[in-house]
Design a protein around this motif. Structure first.
Motif, short mmCIF file in Angstrom:
data_model
loop_
_atom_site.label_atom_id
_atom_site.label_comp_id
_atom_site.label_asym_id
_atom_site.label_seq_id
_atom_site.Cartn_x
_atom_site.Cartn_y
_atom_site.Cartn_z
N SER A 184 -16.26 6.41 18.74
CA SER A 184 -15.61 7.13 19.84
C SER A 184 -15.47 6.27 21.11
O SER A 184 -14.82 6.69 22.06
CB SER A 184 -16.38 8.41 20.16
OG SER A 184 -17.71 8.10 20.55
N GLY A 239 -5.67 1.73 15.65
CA GLY A 239 -6.41 2.90 16.09
C GLY A 239 -7.89 2.82 15.81
O GLY A 239 -8.64 3.73 16.16
N THR A 281 -5.62 5.49 3.55
CA THR A 281 -5.40 6.89 3.19
C THR A 281 -5.49 7.80 4.40
O THR A 281 -4.69 8.73 4.57
CB THR A 281 -6.42 7.32 2.12
OG1 THR A 281 -6.29 6.49 0.97
CG2 THR A 281 -6.20 8.77 1.74
N GLU A 282 -6.45 7.51 5.27
CA GLU A 282 -6.60 8.32 6.49
C GLU A 282 -5.37 8.17 7.39
O GLU A 282 -4.90 9.15 7.98
CB GLU A 282 -7.85 7.89 7.25
CG GLU A 282 -8.13 8.73 8.49
CD GLU A 282 -9.40 8.30 9.20
OE1 GLU A 282 -9.66 8.81 10.31
OE2 GLU A 282 -10.14 7.45 8.66
N PHE A 283 -4.82 6.97 7.48
CA PHE A 283 -3.60 6.74 8.26
C PHE A 283 -2.44 7.56 7.71
O PHE A 283 -1.69 8.18 8.46
CB PHE A 283 -3.26 5.24 8.23
CG PHE A 283 -1.93 4.91 8.85
CD1 PHE A 283 -1.80 4.76 10.22
CD2 PHE A 283 -0.80 4.74 8.06
CE1 PHE A 283 -0.57 4.45 10.80
CE2 PHE A 283 0.44 4.43 8.61
CZ PHE A 283 0.55 4.28 9.99
N GLU A 300 -2.61 10.33 5.96
CA GLU A 300 -2.85 11.76 6.21
C GLU A 300 -2.50 12.13 7.65
O GLU A 300 -1.95 13.19 7.91
CB GLU A 300 -4.30 12.09 5.90
CG GLU A 300 -4.64 12.01 4.43
CD GLU A 300 -6.13 12.18 4.16
OE1 GLU A 300 -6.90 12.21 5.15
OE2 GLU A 300 -6.52 12.30 2.98
N ASP A 301 -2.82 11.24 8.59
CA ASP A 301 -2.50 11.51 9.99
C ASP A 301 -1.01 11.40 10.26
O ASP A 301 -0.46 12.14 11.08
CB ASP A 301 -3.25 10.52 10.90
CG ASP A 301 -4.75 10.78 10.91
OD1 ASP A 301 -5.16 11.89 10.54
OD2 ASP A 301 -5.50 9.85 11.28
N ALA A 302 -0.34 10.46 9.59
CA ALA A 302 1.09 10.25 9.82
C ALA A 302 1.92 11.42 9.29
O ALA A 302 2.90 11.83 9.92
CB ALA A 302 1.55 8.95 9.16
N GLY A 303 1.52 11.95 8.15
CA GLY A 303 2.21 13.11 7.60
C GLY A 303 3.67 12.85 7.28
O GLY A 303 4.53 13.71 7.44
N GLU A 304 4.00 11.66 6.81
CA GLU A 304 5.40 11.31 6.56
C GLU A 304 5.69 11.02 5.09
O GLU A 304 6.66 10.35 4.76
CB GLU A 304 5.79 10.08 7.41
CG GLU A 304 5.71 10.33 8.90
CD GLU A 304 6.07 9.08 9.69
OE1 GLU A 304 6.41 8.05 9.07
OE2 GLU A 304 6.04 9.13 10.93
#
Length: 353
Positions: A116, A317, A280-282, A284-288
């Motif tokens: 964080s 990020g 994979t996390e990228f 999921e966040d992108a949603g494209e």
């Protein structure tokens, strides 16, 4: 956020004494005079310093256990007055009890790479003495008698923030007056909300509702230097031993090209990740509707036609220690990271000239 100084009068003149340092070992006392005080002529090249609601002042002297320093030679004739003002002030002040504890090892505060607080290395700060002792023993124990001064010291030394009691991040910020502010975030007792607190002028945590505008401090150069000191001069933390990376794109093997974004200053860029989970996390966040795929030949990946004129963001990020910018000049792969420029050779990364 400036903690209020102590006003005193001497010979019908007003002076301000301000504490510096976060404990007895680092204590300093700064004496300030009014800009129009004829006993201490002002350096006209220096702008008077505004100290909160206590008006404008000019620094005159700084006391530490090692010396009493009077920077302006014209003020030296008033050393006796300066000494009396500071000595009287010190005699009237009892040493405060510690309000927190930190730990040091090899002249650096013990800390962590906190997700964080991604700009660098964060120092641990504990309310419990025992918790700090557990980090480095009695010999490494550092009492903190003034939190604001301690956090200010951490800013100057390039720490990216602090971690309170090993769980609450403390963010280093500035307000619209460019004064430092310290924001602590923790879990709320109600639901999934977070509890935000700001360190006030009395060195106590107060609820923060966002009314006072603050923003994260930009201290990249100092944070990079501290990060190198903490983890060593290496190209990037977490580079896979086998060199296998992962990317993402609209179809397998075809990299996405991002044409906007403040982090890359609008330079078109692709993405690479040091783990499949991060890719994979990228996605999921992108949603494209993107797909992740492995990259086994980095040189070939960077020089493909789809990425012509682009750089590639490594772990975008993510934490500064594990991220960077990659590109190929046609002859070599170059990495720009927290520790400088590196080139990729047959034996791995080596410093680039």
């Amino acid at each position: 956020m400036k903690q209020p100084g102590t006003l005193v009068r001497h010979d019908d003149r007003e002076y301000l004494l301000v504490e510096g340092g976060y404990n007895a070992a680092t204590r300093a006392v700064i004496l300030l005079a009014r800009p129009m005080d004829t006993e201490f002529p002002r350096n006209q090249e220096m702008t008077p310093l505004r100290w909160g609601t206590q008006g404008e002042w000019q620094p005159v002297a700084r006391w530490t256990a090692d010396e009493l320093r009077i920077p302006d030679a014209r003020h030296e004739a008033r050393r006796e007055t300066v000494t009396k003002l500071i000595d009287d002030y010190r005699a009237s002040r009892r040493a405060p009890a510690p309000v927190a504890w930190a730990a040091m090892k090899d002249d650096s505060f013990i800390g962590t790479l906190e997700v964080s607080l991604p700009m660098g290395f964060a120092a641990f700060c504990h309310a419990s003495r025992a918790d700090a002792v557990a980090l480095a023993g009695e010999e490494g124990l550092v009492p903190v008698e003034n939190l604001a001064m301690f956090f200010t010291h951490l800013v100057r030394e390039g720490y990216s923030g602090a971690v309170w009691n090993a769980e609450q991040p403390v963010f280093f910020c500035v307000d619209d007056q460019q004064d430092l502010q310290f924001l602590r975030i923790g879990k709320s007792t109600s639901g999934d909300k977070v509890n935000m607190e700001i360190l006030d002028a009395t060195d106590a945590w107060a609820a923060y509702d966002g009314e006072e505008a603050i923003e994260f401090i930009d201290n990249t150069e100092a944070c990079d230097a501290r990060l190198v000191a903490a983890v060593g001069r290496q190209p990037v933390v977490g580079w896979p031993p086998d060199g296998r990376l992962y990317s993402a794109g609209p179809e397998f093997g075809a990299p996405i090209v991002i044409t906007s974004g403040e982090e890359q200053d609008a330079v078109p860029h692709g993405v690479l990740f040091t783990s499949e989970a991060a890719a994979t996390e990228f996605i999921e966040d992108a949603g494209e509707g993107l797909t992740a795929f492995p990259v086994n030949d980095l040189e070939k990946f960077l020089t493909q036609s789809e990425l012509e004129g682009c750089v590639v963001a490594l772990n975008p990020g993510g934490h500064r220690a594990s991220s960077g910018i990659l590109w190929s000049d046609g002859e070599r792969v170059v990495l720009d990271s927290f520790s400088g420029f590196w080139k990729l050779g047959t034996a791995g990364f080596e410093p680039a000239e």
